[in-house]
Structures are given as structure tokens and as C-alpha cells.
Design a protein around this motif. Sequence first.
Motif, short mmCIF file in Angstrom:
data_model
loop_
_atom_site.label_atom_id
_atom_site.label_comp_id
_atom_site.label_asym_id
_atom_site.label_seq_id
_atom_site.Cartn_x
_atom_site.Cartn_y
_atom_site.Cartn_z
N TRP A 56 -80.86 -16.92 -105.16
CA TRP A 56 -79.91 -15.89 -105.61
C TRP A 56 -78.84 -15.64 -104.55
O TRP A 56 -77.65 -15.57 -104.86
CB TRP A 56 -80.69 -14.61 -105.90
CG TRP A 56 -79.84 -13.43 -106.27
CD1 TRP A 56 -79.20 -13.21 -107.46
CD2 TRP A 56 -79.55 -12.31 -105.44
NE1 TRP A 56 -78.54 -12.00 -107.42
CE2 TRP A 56 -78.73 -11.43 -106.19
CE3 TRP A 56 -79.90 -11.95 -104.14
CZ2 TRP A 56 -78.26 -10.22 -105.68
CZ3 TRP A 56 -79.44 -10.74 -103.63
CH2 TRP A 56 -78.64 -9.91 -104.40
N CYS A 57 -79.24 -15.55 -103.29
CA CYS A 57 -78.26 -15.38 -102.21
C CYS A 57 -77.33 -16.58 -102.12
O CYS A 57 -76.12 -16.43 -101.94
CB CYS A 57 -78.98 -15.17 -100.88
SG CYS A 57 -79.85 -13.60 -100.71
N TYR A 58 -77.90 -17.76 -102.27
CA TYR A 58 -77.11 -18.99 -102.18
C TYR A 58 -76.10 -19.06 -103.33
O TYR A 58 -74.92 -19.36 -103.12
CB TYR A 58 -78.04 -20.20 -102.22
CG TYR A 58 -77.37 -21.53 -101.98
CD1 TYR A 58 -77.20 -22.01 -100.68
CD2 TYR A 58 -76.91 -22.31 -103.04
CE1 TYR A 58 -76.59 -23.23 -100.44
CE2 TYR A 58 -76.30 -23.53 -102.81
CZ TYR A 58 -76.14 -23.99 -101.51
OH TYR A 58 -75.53 -25.21 -101.28
N LYS A 59 -76.54 -18.77 -104.55
CA LYS A 59 -75.65 -18.83 -105.70
C LYS A 59 -74.60 -17.72 -105.66
O LYS A 59 -73.52 -17.86 -106.23
CB LYS A 59 -76.46 -18.73 -107.00
CG LYS A 59 -77.34 -19.94 -107.26
CD LYS A 59 -78.23 -19.75 -108.47
CE LYS A 59 -77.44 -19.72 -109.75
NZ LYS A 59 -78.30 -19.75 -110.96
N SER A 60 -74.91 -16.61 -104.97
CA SER A 60 -73.98 -15.50 -104.88
C SER A 60 -72.91 -15.73 -103.82
O SER A 60 -71.93 -14.99 -103.75
CB SER A 60 -74.73 -14.20 -104.55
OG SER A 60 -75.68 -13.90 -105.55
N ARG A 116 -73.10 -19.72 -92.07
CA ARG A 116 -73.13 -20.80 -93.06
C ARG A 116 -74.57 -21.11 -93.42
O ARG A 116 -75.51 -20.72 -92.72
CB ARG A 116 -72.47 -22.07 -92.51
CG ARG A 116 -73.14 -22.66 -91.28
CD ARG A 116 -72.45 -23.94 -90.83
NE ARG A 116 -73.00 -24.44 -89.59
CZ ARG A 116 -74.10 -25.19 -89.47
NH1 ARG A 116 -74.77 -25.52 -90.57
NH2 ARG A 116 -74.52 -25.60 -88.30
N TRP A 117 -74.72 -21.78 -94.55
CA TRP A 117 -76.03 -22.30 -94.95
C TRP A 117 -76.23 -23.66 -94.29
O TRP A 117 -75.28 -24.40 -94.07
CB TRP A 117 -76.11 -22.44 -96.47
CG TRP A 117 -76.05 -21.15 -97.21
CD1 TRP A 117 -74.97 -20.60 -97.81
CD2 TRP A 117 -77.13 -20.23 -97.42
NE1 TRP A 117 -75.29 -19.40 -98.40
CE2 TRP A 117 -76.62 -19.15 -98.18
CE3 TRP A 117 -78.48 -20.22 -97.06
CZ2 TRP A 117 -77.41 -18.06 -98.55
CZ3 TRP A 117 -79.27 -19.15 -97.45
CH2 TRP A 117 -78.74 -18.08 -98.18
N ASP A 122 -78.55 -26.50 -98.55
CA ASP A 122 -77.75 -27.20 -99.55
C ASP A 122 -78.62 -28.18 -100.35
O ASP A 122 -78.50 -28.28 -101.58
CB ASP A 122 -76.61 -27.96 -98.88
CG ASP A 122 -75.56 -27.04 -98.28
OD1 ASP A 122 -75.43 -25.91 -98.76
OD2 ASP A 122 -74.88 -27.47 -97.33
N LEU A 123 -79.47 -28.89 -99.64
CA LEU A 123 -80.32 -29.89 -100.29
C LEU A 123 -81.25 -29.25 -101.32
O LEU A 123 -81.37 -29.74 -102.45
CB LEU A 123 -81.15 -30.62 -99.22
CG LEU A 123 -82.09 -31.73 -99.72
CD1 LEU A 123 -81.28 -32.90 -100.27
CD2 LEU A 123 -83.01 -32.20 -98.59
N LEU A 124 -81.88 -28.15 -100.95
CA LEU A 124 -82.85 -27.51 -101.84
C LEU A 124 -82.18 -26.73 -102.97
O LEU A 124 -82.50 -26.92 -104.15
CB LEU A 124 -83.76 -26.58 -101.04
CG LEU A 124 -84.79 -25.78 -101.86
CD1 LEU A 124 -85.79 -26.73 -102.53
CD2 LEU A 124 -85.52 -24.78 -100.96
N PHE A 125 -81.22 -25.90 -102.63
CA PHE A 125 -80.71 -24.95 -103.62
C PHE A 125 -79.67 -25.58 -104.56
O PHE A 125 -79.52 -25.13 -105.69
CB PHE A 125 -80.14 -23.71 -102.93
CG PHE A 125 -81.18 -22.98 -102.12
CD1 PHE A 125 -82.37 -22.59 -102.70
CD2 PHE A 125 -80.97 -22.71 -100.77
CE1 PHE A 125 -83.34 -21.92 -101.97
CE2 PHE A 125 -81.93 -22.04 -100.03
CZ PHE A 125 -83.13 -21.64 -100.62
N GLN A 126 -78.97 -26.60 -104.10
CA GLN A 126 -78.06 -27.28 -105.03
C GLN A 126 -78.84 -28.02 -106.11
O GLN A 126 -78.38 -28.16 -107.24
CB GLN A 126 -77.14 -28.23 -104.26
CG GLN A 126 -76.05 -27.53 -103.49
CD GLN A 126 -75.10 -28.49 -102.80
OE1 GLN A 126 -75.11 -29.69 -103.08
NE2 GLN A 126 -74.29 -27.97 -101.90
#
Length: 349
Positions: A56-60, A116-117, A122-126
Motif C-alpha cells: 500500500w505504501c509502495y503503490k501510494s 527511495r525504495w 521494486d522487485l517484490l512490489f512491482q
Amino acid sequence: MSWLPHSRTWEAYVKDSCHDTALSLLDSASIKDDVKAVLCMQRKPRGLSLFWYFLWCYKSSTSTIGNTLRSPDTLIIQKNLRMKEPDYGPWFSKFCVWRFGGAYNYVNGKKRELKRWTAEADLLFQKWQHLTIPFDVERLFYRQTRDVSPSLSTIGNTLARPFYHNTSSSPNRWYHPLQNLTTEQKKAAFSGCVNVDIVSCYTSIWWYEMGGKDCQLPHSMLLHPDHKEELYKLLMRDFNLTGRAAAKTLRQTLTSDYKNGHHYSHGVEWFDDLHRRILEDCYTYATVNELGRPSAHKVFTWLEWCIIERMLEAGDEVLLMHDGIIFKECNIPRLRAAAAPYKLQIERW
């Protein structure tokens, strides 16, 4: 406010919510395999609470660097997800890079800013960002929430999030994603409804609540809502602006706190004097009324909500806006009386 019954574990709650996400058992197992591999865990995680929260944090987050990133919050994890540092610490270490170095802990009571992430994030949440986080689960990711009026579903917005949320910096203001629609999109989405806005809300609050009408500073009378256009013209003239939008942004500065607590000049004496006077009045008001740490934003949003609460009695609320309300139907004379002495702009879409 935490609304999850204390007798239920997060894992049981997420399991019950899986039907809302179209998350198959195969997907659930695959996610746990991915988390185990990325975090180098000895065993799979028992639940998906932290995965949902970090996803959720990543997509936000709207960019890979900058203030638009949504930083995961340890207080949310501890209070709403009921997890301890040994459980969530590895997630922060593996997925987050913080501004000014250091770890994810609070500094002087403030949450650290995410720089930054990581590549692992990036690998997991994308891979899994196509998943839809159910509203019941998302609700746990905010400090406080409040139910949206049932009227929102009666006009066809059945996919809209059924709750508002607030933030620590804006505890008196309730936010909803549909507020971010453009005016044309709102007119289409809420066709047939009545839109009500408080005209020049913040400057009107200063005028009526903090003695602005008695201010003797040059041009202070232009902060009355009836003189809004004259104020815009003066700002465009004295600041060499070419458009009304730029003047509106500058007018909003008059009721905004100093950035980072530092006093600064805009180079126009009457503007700086008026800005200073408005902030002094706000800080005095906050102290006298015990509104906590002096902040113009908190004072204005608190008084804004006081006006909104009175207005809600005049009709069938559909959706709260920052300085207004969308009604299904409303009693306009009663509405104006409830908002008095503030000026309202009322329009049926």
C-alpha cells in the motif's frame, strides 16, 4: 481509532478478507515464497499483514525519490497491526532508504522521510502491484477513519472508498480520494447533487473569528470574501503575476505557516506584514483555545470543521469536501443560516 476487535488476530482478519481481493490460495503461497526469499527468512511468514501495508505504501508513492513517497509508519504497525520491532524491522532494513541516513525510528517525535525504495522493494512490489487492497484492510493503515455517508452509494459510487481518514498534521480535516477529482469529473460523478463551498474559507475565518475586520494594516480589507477579485488584482500587480491561478496560490500563502518554521520575506511589505499578523492571530487563537502546538493550519482546519458540522444539519450529505459539502438534497435557507456569517457558493450539478 483502532476498530479491529482485540480478540481477532490480523492473520485471521486477512484470511477472512481474501475473498475481497480475489487473492487465490496459490497467489497467497506465492507471495509468502517471494517474501521469504527477498528477506532471507528461514520460514514463510504466517500472515500477510506487513506485505499488504508495504504494498500500500509502495503503490501510494508517486515517484522514486522526493517528498511524494509514502513512508511506512512504525506507529501504525505497532498500534493497528499489533506487531513488534523484531517482526517489522527487517522489512524497513531491506526495502527503505531514509533521508539524512539513520534508521526508521522517529526523530524528535517526527517520522523519518523516505528517500527511495530499494531494488528489492521494486522487485517484490512491482510484481504484485496489480493486486487490489480491500477497503476493510486499507482502513487499518490510517491513524483515524470515519465512515462516509450511505448517500454516496445511493448515487452510484459503489466503488468509492467507504471511509474518510485524517492525518497527524491535519487531525481536524477528513480526506477522501474522490475529493481529488477535477471539477468536471465531480460534476459528472455527482450529477444532480448540490455542491456547497465556503467562499475564501481561511481568509473569512481570519476576518470573522480573529479580528481581521478590525485590522488596520494596508489592504487588510481585501481579505473579506466580497473583495476576493480585488485582492487577486493587487497581487498580480505587486508581484508581476500573469495569471489568476498564480495569484490564488499566493493568496493561500497568507494563511499558511512559515516553511520549516523560518520567517521569510516575499519582498512586498504590505503582504509580509499581513502574513505576519495573520500567523500571530492564529497562534494566539490556538493558545487561548488550547488547540495544541500553535499552527495556522490546525487552527483553520479546526474552525473549518466547526462550520462544516453546522452545515451538515441542513441536508442529506453525500461527500465532505475540504471547505464544503456535496449534498443529495439540502434546505438552502437553513444551510445559509447554519453557515452565517460565512458566504456560500451553492451550485446544483
